[in-house]
Design an enzyme around this catalytic site. Sequence first.
Site, PDB file in Angstrom:
ATOM      1  CE  LYS A 237       2.660  26.368 -94.998  1.00 52.86           C
ATOM      2  NZ  LYS A 237       3.524  26.380 -93.522  1.00 52.86           N
TER       3      LYS A 237
ATOM      4  NE  ARG B 118       3.650  22.008 -87.528  1.00 54.85           N
ATOM      5  CZ  ARG B 118       3.497  23.080 -88.098  1.00 54.85           C
ATOM      6  NH1 ARG B 118       2.234  23.273 -88.588  1.00 54.85           N
ATOM      7  NH2 ARG B 118       4.385  23.738 -88.895  1.00 54.85           N
TER       8      ARG B 118
ATOM      9  CE1 TYR C 213     -31.603  20.297-105.275  1.00 56.54           C
ATOM     10  CE2 TYR C 213     -29.534  21.594-104.823  1.00 56.54           C
ATOM     11  CZ  TYR C 213     -30.115  20.466-105.810  1.00 56.54           C
ATOM     12  OH  TYR C 213     -29.589  19.986-106.870  1.00 56.54           O
TER      13      TYR C 213
ATOM     14  CG  MET D 109     -21.666  20.373-106.300  1.00 52.32           C
ATOM     15  SD  MET D 109     -21.783  18.728-107.113  1.00 52.32           S
ATOM     16  CE  MET D 109     -22.563  17.821-105.920  1.00 52.32           C
TER      17      MET D 109
HETATM   18  C1  LIG Z   1       3.630  27.681 -93.045  1.00 53.26           C
HETATM   19  C2  LIG Z   1       4.919  27.831 -92.453  1.00 53.26           C
HETATM   20  C3  LIG Z   1       5.452  29.278 -92.303  1.00 53.26           C
HETATM   21  C4  LIG Z   1       4.316  30.533 -93.114  1.00 53.26           C
HETATM   22  O1  LIG Z   1       3.195  30.714 -91.890  1.00 53.26           O
HETATM   23  P1  LIG Z   1       2.654  32.312 -92.192  1.00 53.26           P
HETATM   24  O2  LIG Z   1       1.598  32.105 -90.950  1.00 53.26           O
HETATM   25  O3  LIG Z   1       1.647  31.840 -93.644  1.00 53.26           O
HETATM   26  O4  LIG Z   1       3.480  33.378 -92.525  1.00 53.26           O
HETATM   27  C5  LIG Z   1       6.532  29.502 -91.764  1.00 53.26           C
HETATM   28  N1  LIG Z   1       7.213  28.665 -91.203  1.00 53.26           N
HETATM   29  C6  LIG Z   1       6.655  27.234 -91.306  1.00 53.26           C
HETATM   30  C7  LIG Z   1       7.734  26.129 -90.528  1.00 53.26           C
HETATM   31  C8  LIG Z   1       5.673  26.881 -92.033  1.00 53.26           C
HETATM   32  O5  LIG Z   1       5.247  25.673 -91.751  1.00 53.26           O
END
Ligand SMILES: *Cc1c(COP(=O)(O)O)cnc(C)c1O
Length: 392
Positions: free
Chosen positions: A44, A142, A271, A318
Amino acid sequence: MNLHSENFPQRPAWTEIDLGKLRRNLQLIRADLPRAVKLLAVVKDEAYGHGALDVARVAVEEGAWGFGLSTLEEAMHLRDGSIIAPLLLLGERQHAELEWCVAHDLTVCVNEPHNVRALAKIAADFGKQIPVHVKIHTGMSRYGVRWDEALPLIEKVLAEKSLSLEGVMTHFSQSDETDKTFANLQLARFDEVLSAMKQNGIFVKLQHTCNSGGFLDLPHAHRDMVRVGILTYGVFPSQVCRRISGIEPVMSVKAKIAAIQKLKPGEVVGYGMRYAATSERRIAILPIGYGDGFPRVRNEGCALIHGQRAPLVGGIAMDALMVDITDIPQAQMWDEAVLMGKQGTDEITVRDIAKLKNSVTYDVLTNWRLRLRRKNVNSKITAQKIGTLATK
Ligand SMILES: *Cc1c(COP(=O)(O)O)cnc(C)c1O
């Protein structure tokens, strides 16, 4: 003039993605897992800023079963890049997204009853039977159906001919800290659902619970598949979890010296005049700033130049930051500086940058801006070559 041509002059500030190290990390993770346990590589957010498509191509070669993603766009990007492996969309889908998911064989996580009927109908219209994973919340609050309300949802999925229950999963709120009490409570709740399923004669192919922390520290929770994100990129999820030796960070951030200034005592830098020289100083200007995702620091942090630490002076801008190179007399215009990563025997870690940012490593990896172009290195090292290295 083509912006994407190989001849286009690259900006002297970039993120470097070492695909050889990525491959090696994947091999070490794969070798650490029992053969029967599948690896879902979590890619992701552009593979935590490393470039999802390039990462996915390497991960497929190194035995990843599938990929974890957050958004429909992310998944479509991989499908467009000819990744045919299972793509599991974590999180919740809007109704309008379901048709796309079915059409492109994206696996949806089912969190609540609402989408089950809609998804089943779309799948039936496509003449498909599609796999779904039921996400169970076991204490993180969640996404997911509560563990004590999960069975009816699972039965709802089973009642639909066009859906097949491929997975049940949960997610740990705290898997990478020394105290595993809550993680084990979550696992016990997950197991309650599994035994209720068993009593009802319900079989599921893939149970999965572990992120990187769980993969490292909760072997009894590995089950059929682990969902590994940050460790793939060579960063341990915490400082107390188990180490696997040989895992190395994949991403570095680099810039070339774009100006050098000589300061006399009393002269100031940047700055707000946040730094004043107390003696004669030599200052290098690096063309990278908070607009690239570097933390907005003052007189804190450093860069590696010729393998030595050059402390950051003044306030970061920046597009520029200034480092003191008085003790590195050999440093010249356009020499390479490392802002995150290794140079010589020294290293500025992702965690060092996280401290400057008052944040976590995940945030650092994902928040380098895209105007820092990604430069892949060691992409040509073949699977076999590194494989031989790994067995030595
Ligand atoms: C992001 C995520 C993972 C991976 O987590 P890491 O700590 O980066 O290994 C696994 N499962 C779910 C549901 C996630 O959202």
